[in-house]
Design an enzyme around this catalytic site. Structure first.
Site, PDB file in Angstrom:
ATOM      1  N   ASP A   1       0.862  -1.178   0.000  1.00  0.00           N
ATOM      2  CA  ASP A   1       0.000   0.000   0.000  1.00  0.00           C
ATOM      3  C   ASP A   1       0.901   1.231   0.000  1.00  0.00           C
ATOM      4  OD1 ASP A   1      -2.210   1.766   0.564  1.00  0.00           O
ATOM      5  OD2 ASP A   1      -3.218   0.082   1.538  1.00  0.00           O
TER       6      ASP A   1
ATOM      7  N   GLU B   1      -6.532   4.032  -5.646  1.00  0.00           N
ATOM      8  CA  GLU B   1      -7.768   4.236  -4.881  1.00  0.00           C
ATOM      9  C   GLU B   1      -8.272   5.657  -5.098  1.00  0.00           C
ATOM     10  OE1 GLU B   1      -9.587   4.370  -0.384  1.00  0.00           O
ATOM     11  OE2 GLU B   1      -7.832   5.506  -0.937  1.00  0.00           O
TER      12      GLU B   1
ATOM     13  N   HIS C   1     -11.543  -2.201   3.731  1.00  0.00           N
ATOM     14  CA  HIS C   1     -11.372  -1.889   5.152  1.00  0.00           C
ATOM     15  C   HIS C   1     -11.994  -0.554   5.540  1.00  0.00           C
ATOM     16  CE1 HIS C   1      -8.357   0.304   3.029  1.00  0.00           C
ATOM     17  NE2 HIS C   1      -8.066   1.010   4.107  1.00  0.00           N
ATOM     18  N   ASP C   2     -12.628   0.120   4.590  1.00  0.00           N
ATOM     19  CA  ASP C   2     -13.227   1.433   4.871  1.00  0.00           C
ATOM     20  C   ASP C   2     -14.754   1.422   4.799  1.00  0.00           C
ATOM     21  OD1 ASP C   2     -10.732   2.743   5.097  1.00  0.00           O
ATOM     22  OD2 ASP C   2     -10.627   3.044   2.932  1.00  0.00           O
TER      23      ASP C   2
ATOM     24  N   ASP D   1      -2.910   4.840  -2.310  1.00  0.00           N
ATOM     25  CA  ASP D   1      -3.958   5.357  -1.433  1.00  0.00           C
ATOM     26  C   ASP D   1      -4.437   6.759  -1.830  1.00  0.00           C
ATOM     27  OD1 ASP D   1      -5.219   5.064   1.363  1.00  0.00           O
ATOM     28  OD2 ASP D   1      -4.182   6.974   1.574  1.00  0.00           O
TER      29      ASP D   1
HETATM   30  C1  GLC Z   1      -7.670   5.709   2.254  1.00  0.00           C
HETATM   31  C2  GLC Z   1      -7.580   4.477   3.123  1.00  0.00           C
HETATM   32  C3  GLC Z   1      -8.156   4.813   4.476  1.00  0.00           C
HETATM   33  C4  GLC Z   1      -7.346   5.917   5.086  1.00  0.00           C
HETATM   34  C5  GLC Z   1      -7.297   7.128   4.159  1.00  0.00           C
HETATM   35  C6  GLC Z   1      -6.252   8.101   4.594  1.00  0.00           C
HETATM   36  O1  GLC Z   1      -8.966   6.056   1.933  1.00  0.00           O
HETATM   37  O2  GLC Z   1      -8.212   3.397   2.512  1.00  0.00           O
HETATM   38  O3  GLC Z   1      -8.205   3.700   5.313  1.00  0.00           O
HETATM   39  O4  GLC Z   1      -7.889   6.296   6.317  1.00  0.00           O
HETATM   40  O5  GLC Z   1      -6.967   6.761   2.849  1.00  0.00           O
HETATM   41  O6  GLC Z   1      -4.980   7.585   4.339  1.00  0.00           O
END
Ligand code: GLC
Length: 524
Positions: free
Chosen positions: A101, A267, A328-329, A203
């Protein structure tokens, strides 16, 4: 099985490991790298092709690892670089690729870069982050809001300026316009690629480059408070800015400089049009910008078919699709669609055209776990309580066996574990009718049938209850018929049944679809 070489990810299936909750090896209640290594047979046996491991870098854990204080090391909580090398070798030995990641848009406030940057206005790293004078009345420079509640600016007493943080105060935003920042993060990518890592999930990419003039964001007329405070503004000056694509293309050039090329998954949350831009103007950005459309879609056949068709139509020429049901979100798929439909959701994910990403526990039908107030740890829930924004419920550890720590830990788990027998890996392994058995069977079929992985997509039938589509490859035609209703429904196609989600149904080829049944059918 087709060997696509560097394009392995087109037929591949990615399995997301959230390391805190996968397997603990040292009894501290938090999962770690040695734990992952010890459970790789589960992932390989499931039939995945790659693991993506959420961050395990040194971190104060304000955002559970998404606040990185060193891009090129391992937090002692998770092990060390040697433990990582062992996990990587063990994964490769099982034919699993390993994706890490990358968190490029922000660091931890304790990252040495930020400690320097905040030390003085003329520090060499001052411009590595986004600093701005207060407004004349002392308030923040503009109206931008943090994703996790409150303003996106924090005042720093030492130097009398505000710094930008799209996420927590503890996650200052890096200034990607500064070439030295880009070099430093690209260098971290090379560090892991040189170690043998096969790619990155990148991310929060939509936030990489905010507007240079720091213009105010306009109000969102459609806002409701369950969206979270940040959504009360439209992020037009903070998200999906044009420069993002230049910088992602720089990341891609690093990935391309390796043989075979490394994989980049991005993402970004946004509309279909916004998502597909992340393939890049010349398909020179992400191989796969995550497609989260199924996560937000209402679970009804017409909506789901609409999402599929809209996405297929929006894909640039030559772009390869991908699908995500859970991560995970976001609320787990089994909780969103309900336990009876969870099998159908799994079949949909594994039979649409494109690379699926499975979130750990999805293969068990894991559900969101209610977290007692005194066990809440997610900063989002703490900052904006009671709106259902917290992510602890979807991050609870896997129950591998019975017993107090459920085989996950010998200590006190960092989040409660759903101990119901039907959620346990050992129980599901021995049950042919279990969710886990269904996933294994579906993944094996998908691996065998190129029509299901590489095949073209076509909608065959759609009504208020049933969505049926065809996947075809080199003359082989396979239909997938999904019954979203609790009643028996006519089967819209004829052919030979290859697989059904119904646990023990004795169905003939022409039998109607049972309630909640999904069926994969070989067409003549
Ligand atoms: C992304 C991750 C999340 C995190 C955010 C800030 O959306 O998936 O879990 O809190 O970025 O890094």
């Amino acid at each position: 099985m087709a060997t696509l070489g560097k394009d392995w990810w087109k037929t591949g299936v990615v399995y997301q490991i959230y390391p805190r909750s996968f397997q603990d090896s040292n009894g501290d209640g938090v999962g770690d790298l040695a734990g992952i290594e010890s459970r790789l047979d589960h992932v390989a046996g499931l039939g995945a092709d790659a693991i993506w491991i959420s961050p395990f870098y040194p971190s104060p854990m304000a955002d559970f690892g998404y606040d990185v204080s060193d891009y090129c090391d391992v937090d002692p909580l998770f092990g060390d670089l040697q433990a990582f090398d062992r996990t990587l070798a063990a994964a490769h030995a099982r034919g699993l690729k390993v994706l890490l990641d990358l968190v490029p848009s922000h660091t931890s406030e304790r990252h040495p870069w930020f400690l320097e940057s905040r030390a003085s206005r003329n520090n060499a790293k001052r411009d590595w982050y986004v600093w701005k004078d207060p407004a004349p009345d002392g308030s923040p420079p503009n109206n931008w809001l943090s994703e996790f509640g409150g303003p996106a600016w924090t005042f720093d007493e030492t130097t009398g300026q505000y710094y930008l943080h799209i996420f927590l105060t503890e996650q200052p935003s890096l200034n990607w316009r500064n070439p030295a920042v880009r070099d430093a993060v690209l260098g971290a990518m090379r560090f892991w690629f040189d170690r043998g890592v096969d790619g990155f999930r990148v991310d929060a990419i939509e936030n990489l480059v905010p507007d240079a003039e720091l213009r105010d964001n306009p109000p969102n007329p459609d806002w409701i408070d369950t969206m979270g405070p940040a959504r009360s503004l439209l992020g037009i000056h903070t998200q999906h800015r044009p420069e993002v694509f230049e910088y992602v293309a720089e990341m891609r050039r690093v990935a391309q400089s390796y043989e075979p090329e490394k994989l980049l998954i991005g993402e970004a949350y946004g509309t279909v049009e916004q998502l597909v831009r992340y393939y890049g103007p010349k398909l020179d950005c992400f191989h796969l910008p995550f497609n989260f459309l199924l996560i937000g879609a209402e679970w009804r056949p017409r909506n789901i078919a609409g999402v599929v068709e809209t996405y297929e139509a929006a894909l640039p020429d030559g772009a390869w699709p991908n699908w995500v049901m859970s991560n995970h979100d976001r609320s787990r798929s089994a909780s969103r669609v309900g336990p009876e439909q969870a099998r159908l959701a799994a079949m949909l994910l594994l039979t649409l055209r494109g690379t699926p990403t499975i979130y750990q526990g999805e293969e068990l039908g894991m559900e969101d776990v209610a977290i007692p107030t005194d066990r809440v740890v997610d900063p989002w829930e703490k900052n904006v309580p009671g709106k259902g924004l917290g992510r602890d419920p979807v991050r609870t550890p896997i129950a591998w066996t019975g017993g107090p720590g459920a085989g996950f830990t010998t200590g006190e788990p960092w989040l409660p574990i759903d101990q119901r027998p039907q959620m346990r890996v050992d129980v599901q392994y021995c049950d042919e009718g279990s969710m886990l058995s269904l996933w294994r069977t579906m993944l094996a079929l998908r691996r065998k049938e190129h029509a299901l992985s590489l095949g073209d997509y076509r909608t065959l039938h759609l009504d208020d209850h049933v969505f049926c589509y065809e996947r075809s490859h080199e003359g082989r035609r396979i239909a997938v018929a999904l019954n979203f209703s609790a009643e028996t429904q006519p089967l819209p196609v004829t052919g030979r049944s290859l697989l059904s989600t119904a646990p023990s149904a004795k169905h003939g080829d022409d039998d109607p679809l049972a309630p909640h049944e999904g069926r994969i059918i070989e067409l003549a």
